[in-house]
Design a protein around this motif. Structure first.
Motif, PDB file in Angstrom:
ATOM      1  N   GLY B  56     -11.535  -5.810  23.582  1.00 18.27           N
ATOM      2  CA  GLY B  56     -12.818  -4.952  23.755  1.00 18.27           C
ATOM      3  C   GLY B  56     -12.738  -3.864  23.235  1.00 18.27           C
ATOM      4  N   ARG B  57     -11.594  -3.614  22.531  1.00 16.87           N
ATOM      5  CA  ARG B  57     -11.236  -2.256  21.759  1.00 16.87           C
ATOM      6  C   ARG B  57     -12.244  -2.284  20.436  1.00 16.87           C
ATOM      7  N   ARG B  58     -13.264  -1.569  20.519  1.00 18.11           N
ATOM      8  CA  ARG B  58     -14.390  -1.438  19.301  1.00 18.11           C
ATOM      9  C   ARG B  58     -13.644  -0.487  18.112  1.00 18.11           C
ATOM     10  N   GLU B  59     -12.864  -1.211  17.291  1.00 17.06           N
ATOM     11  CA  GLU B  59     -12.432  -0.398  16.215  1.00 17.06           C
ATOM     12  C   GLU B  59     -13.353   0.166  15.165  1.00 17.06           C
ATOM     13  N   GLN B  60     -13.360   1.478  15.101  1.00 20.40           N
ATOM     14  CA  GLN B  60     -14.071   2.155  13.928  1.00 20.40           C
ATOM     15  C   GLN B  60     -13.117   2.395  12.774  1.00 20.40           C
ATOM     16  N   ASP B  61     -13.699   1.881  11.584  1.00 22.75           N
ATOM     17  CA  ASP B  61     -12.762   1.883  10.372  1.00 22.75           C
ATOM     18  C   ASP B  61     -13.429   2.677   9.343  1.00 22.75           C
ATOM     19  N   PRO B  62     -13.814   3.986   9.744  1.00 18.30           N
ATOM     20  CA  PRO B  62     -14.506   4.930   8.600  1.00 18.30           C
ATOM     21  C   PRO B  62     -13.441   5.429   7.608  1.00 18.30           C
ATOM     22  N   PHE B  63     -13.005   4.426   6.735  1.00 15.65           N
ATOM     23  CA  PHE B  63     -11.945   4.882   5.770  1.00 15.65           C
ATOM     24  C   PHE B  63     -12.175   5.877   4.790  1.00 15.65           C
ATOM     25  N   ARG B  64     -11.377   6.612   4.220  1.00 16.15           N
ATOM     26  CA  ARG B  64     -11.676   7.606   3.272  1.00 16.15           C
ATOM     27  C   ARG B  64     -10.771   7.456   2.167  1.00 16.15           C
ATOM     28  N   ILE B  65     -10.991   7.277   1.011  1.00 15.72           N
ATOM     29  CA  ILE B  65     -10.114   7.317  -0.121  1.00 15.72           C
ATOM     30  C   ILE B  65      -9.766   8.680  -0.817  1.00 15.72           C
ATOM     31  N   VAL B  66      -8.722   9.138  -0.404  1.00 17.27           N
ATOM     32  CA  VAL B  66      -8.512  10.705  -0.752  1.00 17.27           C
ATOM     33  C   VAL B  66      -7.915  10.802  -2.268  1.00 17.27           C
ATOM     34  N   SER B  67      -7.281   9.957  -2.822  1.00 18.02           N
ATOM     35  CA  SER B  67      -6.794  10.197  -4.282  1.00 18.02           C
ATOM     36  C   SER B  67      -6.967   8.999  -5.112  1.00 18.02           C
ATOM     37  N   GLY B  68      -6.678   9.088  -6.451  1.00 18.58           N
ATOM     38  CA  GLY B  68      -6.731   8.011  -7.446  1.00 18.58           C
ATOM     39  C   GLY B  68      -7.973   7.470  -7.467  1.00 18.58           C
ATOM     40  N   LEU B  69      -9.136   8.098  -7.291  1.00 23.93           N
ATOM     41  CA  LEU B  69     -10.259   7.560  -7.296  1.00 23.93           C
ATOM     42  C   LEU B  69     -11.364   8.703  -8.016  1.00 23.93           C
ATOM     43  N   PHE B  70     -11.897   8.505  -9.177  1.00 25.20           N
ATOM     44  CA  PHE B  70     -12.502   9.498  -9.847  1.00 25.20           C
ATOM     45  C   PHE B  70     -14.058   8.812 -10.520  1.00 25.20           C
ATOM     46  N   ASN B  71     -15.222   9.266  -9.978  1.00 19.61           N
ATOM     47  CA  ASN B  71     -16.149   8.541 -10.718  1.00 19.61           C
ATOM     48  C   ASN B  71     -16.287   7.182 -10.209  1.00 19.61           C
ATOM     49  N   GLY B  72     -15.920   6.622  -9.192  1.00 20.64           N
ATOM     50  CA  GLY B  72     -16.026   5.398  -8.511  1.00 20.64           C
ATOM     51  C   GLY B  72     -14.840   4.332  -9.195  1.00 20.64           C
ATOM     52  N   LYS B  73     -14.100   4.918 -10.043  1.00 22.13           N
ATOM     53  CA  LYS B  73     -12.815   3.913 -10.584  1.00 22.13           C
ATOM     54  C   LYS B  73     -11.422   4.551 -10.430  1.00 22.13           C
ATOM     55  N   THR B  74     -10.601   3.779 -10.478  1.00 25.37           N
ATOM     56  CA  THR B  74      -9.422   4.298 -10.391  1.00 25.37           C
ATOM     57  C   THR B  74      -9.053   4.967 -11.323  1.00 25.37           C
ATOM     58  N   THR B  75      -8.081   6.012 -11.225  1.00 29.65           N
ATOM     59  CA  THR B  75      -7.538   7.007 -12.291  1.00 29.65           C
ATOM     60  C   THR B  75      -6.355   6.531 -12.699  1.00 29.65           C
ATOM     61  N   GLY B  76      -5.602   5.469 -12.100  1.00 32.96           N
ATOM     62  CA  GLY B  76      -4.258   5.054 -12.395  1.00 32.96           C
ATOM     63  C   GLY B  76      -3.166   5.552 -11.800  1.00 32.96           C
ATOM     64  N   THR B  77      -3.571   6.737 -10.880  1.00 36.35           N
ATOM     65  CA  THR B  77      -2.545   7.453 -10.178  1.00 36.35           C
ATOM     66  C   THR B  77      -2.680   7.048  -8.637  1.00 36.35           C
ATOM     67  N   PRO B  78      -1.767   7.251  -7.777  1.00 34.76           N
ATOM     68  CA  PRO B  78      -1.807   6.627  -6.318  1.00 34.76           C
ATOM     69  C   PRO B  78      -3.186   6.670  -5.791  1.00 34.76           C
ATOM     70  N   LEU B  79      -3.525   5.620  -5.292  1.00 36.40           N
ATOM     71  CA  LEU B  79      -4.883   5.626  -4.418  1.00 36.40           C
ATOM     72  C   LEU B  79      -4.473   5.755  -3.018  1.00 36.40           C
ATOM     73  N   ALA B  80      -4.789   6.635  -2.247  1.00 32.79           N
ATOM     74  CA  ALA B  80      -4.388   6.720  -0.919  1.00 32.79           C
ATOM     75  C   ALA B  80      -5.666   6.554  -0.021  1.00 32.79           C
ATOM     76  N   ILE B  81      -5.700   5.375   1.037  1.00 34.12           N
ATOM     77  CA  ILE B  81      -6.895   5.295   1.865  1.00 34.12           C
ATOM     78  C   ILE B  81      -6.203   5.653   3.441  1.00 34.12           C
ATOM     79  N   LEU B  82      -7.249   6.440   3.913  1.00 34.33           N
ATOM     80  CA  LEU B  82      -6.622   6.912   5.189  1.00 34.33           C
ATOM     81  C   LEU B  82      -7.886   6.467   6.167  1.00 34.33           C
ATOM     82  N   ILE B  83      -7.454   5.705   7.267  1.00 41.43           N
ATOM     83  CA  ILE B  83      -8.427   5.585   8.287  1.00 41.43           C
ATOM     84  C   ILE B  83      -8.046   6.261   9.689  1.00 41.43           C
ATOM     85  N   PRO B  84      -8.960   7.159  10.206  1.00 40.63           N
ATOM     86  CA  PRO B  84      -8.747   7.741  11.309  1.00 40.63           C
ATOM     87  C   PRO B  84      -8.652   6.676  12.607  1.00 40.63           C
TER      88      PRO B  84
END
Lengths: 365, 365, 365, 365
Positions: B56-84
């Motif tokens: 019954g737990r309705r998980e919401q997964d509104p993830f945010r990519i907070v690093s490693g992404l620039f103009n829609g593409k990977t930068t080559g540095t660490p890509l961090a994804i956060l999910i509250p």
């Protein structure tokens, strides 16, 4: 890390089937651990082919420890074990068609034709002699800390061995004294007959090894990614011919209900245990103090006399092959010494990661 | 490395079931890889519980990519994804008796009572949301390089799904569009019925996942110790509830003869292949160019309403427990999204180790 | 391992100067370590630019610990710290000519133009805020175990600070309470004047940091390759602007005779010590129980207003640049908080490798 | 990883000064790299003591490559080099008082008395023979890819050598043909006189090595934590006697202004370069295509005949020591062969991490 495995305690392997020497380097050993060379020799004997059901190659394993050992004890710096390759007949292995079930073709693509293809080169089961020797040092050290490891041929050529008894410590003692390690000797005799029959047909058989680790403390391992299962499986899957690894009830657990699979917690002599051990002593990647139990599927020896379809890689043409060298019609019983050693290495590393490398030292040794 | 996995491409996981956020950090990504956030959301949807057969737990997964992404593409540095962590009800999980089949007791010993026990804490399946999101980036990138990954519920509650067909690419397409991923919908319906029945009984069921990787180049992996099997198994065994991993014919191979188990090499359209694929695309730890095939045993969800015997750790007394929170009567169908992502991460790392990190980049993307 | 450092205790960094958040993940922490958020804030304050001699950018560091913390203590699972990037003005950094002394050109080749170039992206000193915060947890934990770390600006703009006194514990206390950490305030005043003068000229100055670690037990570190010096230098050289690291008497040792450089062993209050400490507390890669002492050369801030020759990478043409954003005319005094944190992380990892992760725990905390 | 270093290409060291054999295992080598045993022997000769200014111990280095080599080329599997310890006189080293400046005391605490103390055991400079041999394979391979490495004794006994000329390639050629590697032979003669004088006084001298790497591509290394500087320093600080490492202008950079220290970017023959090289070819941890330049401070040989104060560890009593064995009055000139090899290993690993292991292969070799 390719040919190095482990975190706090590591093993590095090198060598080829027909090269001058194979070897292993153990690093992260604490200082002051006794090294019993007779025990190493005994473990190598258990791995060695023996009698009618094994290869004609008489491997001599006159190992030398060339570093990390001083006055019979570990120094705490890397311990290197070297084993020269004695009885090698390269003409048995002259390069030609890829041997089905072997790494010949995959290695050829991987190494571009520069691989030492003689006798399987670095892929050869021969390399497991060095691994067995290295692990023997840790098997011995763990035993002094009350942690005992043993493996039986739980199944071979479709024949099941008996299960572990209510006295698993006695079972392990028996297994570790046997060349063909089974709990029920009559079933073992049937397995050996099946192996002999397969040999006569120019064929080979596989089997399942079941390993038990007694005395493992609870609270060892990590949730992500270095679970006790992950670390064990990582090392076990690098043992040649292992194609499956399963903990506790393993694949049978997939068919259980939660109410069956869950191991009820109980208090026995004041200690928290589980009434059953379907989880094989590990929950959430962490040991729970029950025996660690796992099974490895060992495929049949790929080298067989029977004619097989294959491809001659040099000519890129289909052909057939009949492998005539000295080969084992089964390796599952020999692989058990390797699996014991690999288990000892991983268990020692897990303990070192959890409690520090010195944990292995018995104060009065 | 505990919560970090990989060599040339790594993933680091953090978070607890009831903490503010969970997350994953991908490192070693090449620069210039497109990141499709809609695709990540779709993969998270496949992992999310849905409908009558799930929690019954309705998980919401509104993830945010907070690093490693620039103009829609990977930068080559660490890509961090956060999910509250949104929909959390801590009162469902107030600490008390250890839940059988869960890590509660093992964690208690490991962390000495400081663990965040709410909802399983760091051991919770919730953490796999971050892993699923991270892997989705690589699933997508691999697909652009012609490598497709997919998993079906090969068995659930004792019911077998159909096997992969002669058109595995189509099979994968179908599976990746399904929430309950089976090849035969009728059998899937039966599985769901069995899951519902188990739920009604306050019980749960397990199953087997089978994963296929198409388009994998030959020559990837290492003989010792970083075999393709070792790396995959290492990561797969850290997925909660996985108790067995087997490649190709797996444990069935133990019962074959060498003449059956060996995959004959043949030439098809000028390319060396094997006629059968009992070895699951891997020989000697190295890919042979055939599809990688493996199975994971997934145990039944340990959280069940049925009364179970257990121990109250605080009081060191035997007691019983009936788990009333919102729990899935099966997780095997949800775990498949996790397994796909884990597979993508390992496959990408194996490729990066072999060919360098840039290999993933498609030149005109 | 790129953005992850450490063996038994690791830190993973992510984030860019102008991205939404930067962060650090500490893994391998034992459970039960108190986390003092006020102390973390204090260490971030010491790193922050302040007053006339620093950049106009007013960084806010409202960090959040989103995992690995429960009831004020570490859980033993990964602790993630996030710091949002608040006061960011991207227009100051619009892409154009490569800034001399910065990583702009090297990064452009490395990442093929996909790098987030705004404010230096992942190369920005901004990332050190996350590192400082992560290290603060360990600085605090080490202090509870009697290990104190402190750093002074030993030299800036050609002006030397005083040397450590005969009461180094008092020296460290003073330094750790100072924003501009010097042992001799008058010389510190002269350094600040020199910094101000450089700023007026549109130029910048560098300096040398000297770090002392008191209370380090003997017998920590490894001969090959994880010497205490190797591990410290590895981490220190990843701090932006550090171009040299030297232990004990450092480069001056090259001019000594053996009879001068060797530290005589003596017995003081029943304990073996050395009469001098030219080796900086480390022999053969292993701590000898004397204070660890090392120096880091910190180059002048590369961002200056003065016109410099450079190349416009987009146009592949020579040009000039005058950097007008808000920049520090010196970073050496701010880098000391980073160096303290990096030192704490490495020291904690060395101790964990030697004695196990639990060593950090104070039993009654 | 203790005695293993590297990520994509690793070296593992083992052995003790007076044990039967020392050795090194190179892993991650691509297949197909030619191995020139005469070149390895030549590099070992450059490391060996020679003539009046070196120890009387005549080391024989009859190395054997026992794995990873087939038909004169690397196989791609681990290459192990073994060197037996020939001319060993253990009586010179009977255990007694700790030798000041050596690791004796630190090792005693680290290994609890189980260490092999004879001749420094695993801490001995002797082990660098194996490292030198392993690195020689990569020095050779890098040269074929246009990357040349060389080191001179930039300073010894207070005497400076000349700086690198405008033709650094010619400088390296000259250095790599010299046993006592200096750019100005007259200054070299003065250094050797100073070494001889120190020897006559029963004392020893130190020095500074300066290393140049030509032909390094731009874009290699990582911002955090595996910067090119971090990786090089990590390995260099494990070389015995190295107490400082500095890149480019190093500690002199701390006294420069930004306008001096920043290397202006210019276009030369269509290629972006820097007008000066104060940053030693590395910005933000990543190579910029200019020569990599660094200096290592090498302390004076700790073993001297002059009487020194010390402690007899067995008796815990102060005493004096005069070390009478065969010792070098300087090791800086011998250490350069080690530093070259270490540099080659790190550079090869950095390139393998960036471009994959195969990068080292020259297609027509």
């Amino acid at each position: 890390m390719k040919n190095t495995f482990g975190s706090s305690m590591t093993v590095t392997l090198f060598g080829e089937s027909h090269g001058p020497e194979i070897g292993a380097v153990l690093d992260g050993l604490p200082s002051g651990i006794p090294v019993d060379e007779a025990f190493i020799a005994e473990r190598l004997r258990l791995r060695r082919p023996a009698g009618a059901i094994s290869t004609g190659r008489r491997e001599q394993d006159p190992f030398r420890i060339v570093s990390g050992l001083f006055n019979g004890k570990t120094t705490g710096t890397p311990l290197a074990i070297l084993i020269p390759n004695g009885d090698v007949r390269s003409r048995d292995y002259s390069f030609g068609p890829a041997r089905p079930g072997h790494a010949d073709y995959a290695a050829h693509v991987r190494y571009g034709g520069y691989e030492d293809y003689r006798g399987g080169g670095h892929f050869s089961g021969r390399i497991t002699a060095a691994l067995t020797a290295a692990g023997a040092i840790l098997l011995d050290a763990l035993e002094r800390k009350g942690i005992r490891i043993g493996t039986h041929v739980a199944r071979c050529a479709g024949i099941d061995d008996a299960a572990f008894s209510g006295n698993p410590a006695a079972d392990l003692e028996k297994l570790n004294a046997s060349v063909f390690a089974v709990l029920d000797e009559q079933r073992g005799e049937k397995m050996r007959e099946a192996i002999t029959r397969a040999a006569e047909e120019g064929d080979s058989v596989g089997g399942v090894l079941e390993t038990l680790v007694l005395g493992m403390p609870a609270g060892v391992g990590e949730p992500w990614f270095d679970s006790a299962e992950s670390e064990l499986a990582h090392a076990l899957f690098s043992v040649p011919a292992v194609k499956g690894v399963a903990f506790g009830a393993g694949f049978a657990m997939a068919d259980m209900k939660g109410s069956e699979a869950n191991d009820p917690l109980v208090i026995r002599e004041g200690k928290i245990e589980t009434a059953t051990n379907h989880n094989g002593g590990i929950n959430g990647g962490i040991t729970n103090g029950m025996p660690i139990l796992f099974r490895c599927a060992v495929k049949p020896t790929p080298s067989i006399r029977k004619e097989q379809r294959t491809v001659n890689m040099a000519e890129n043409q289909e052909t057939t092959i009949s492998i005539d060298g000295r080969h084992d019609p089964a390796i599952v019983h020999r692989a058990r010494a390797v699996v014991d050693s690999v288990t000892a290495i991983v268990v020692a590393d897990l303990l070192a990661q959890r409690f520090g490398n010195e944990w292995l030292v018995v104060s009065d040794q």
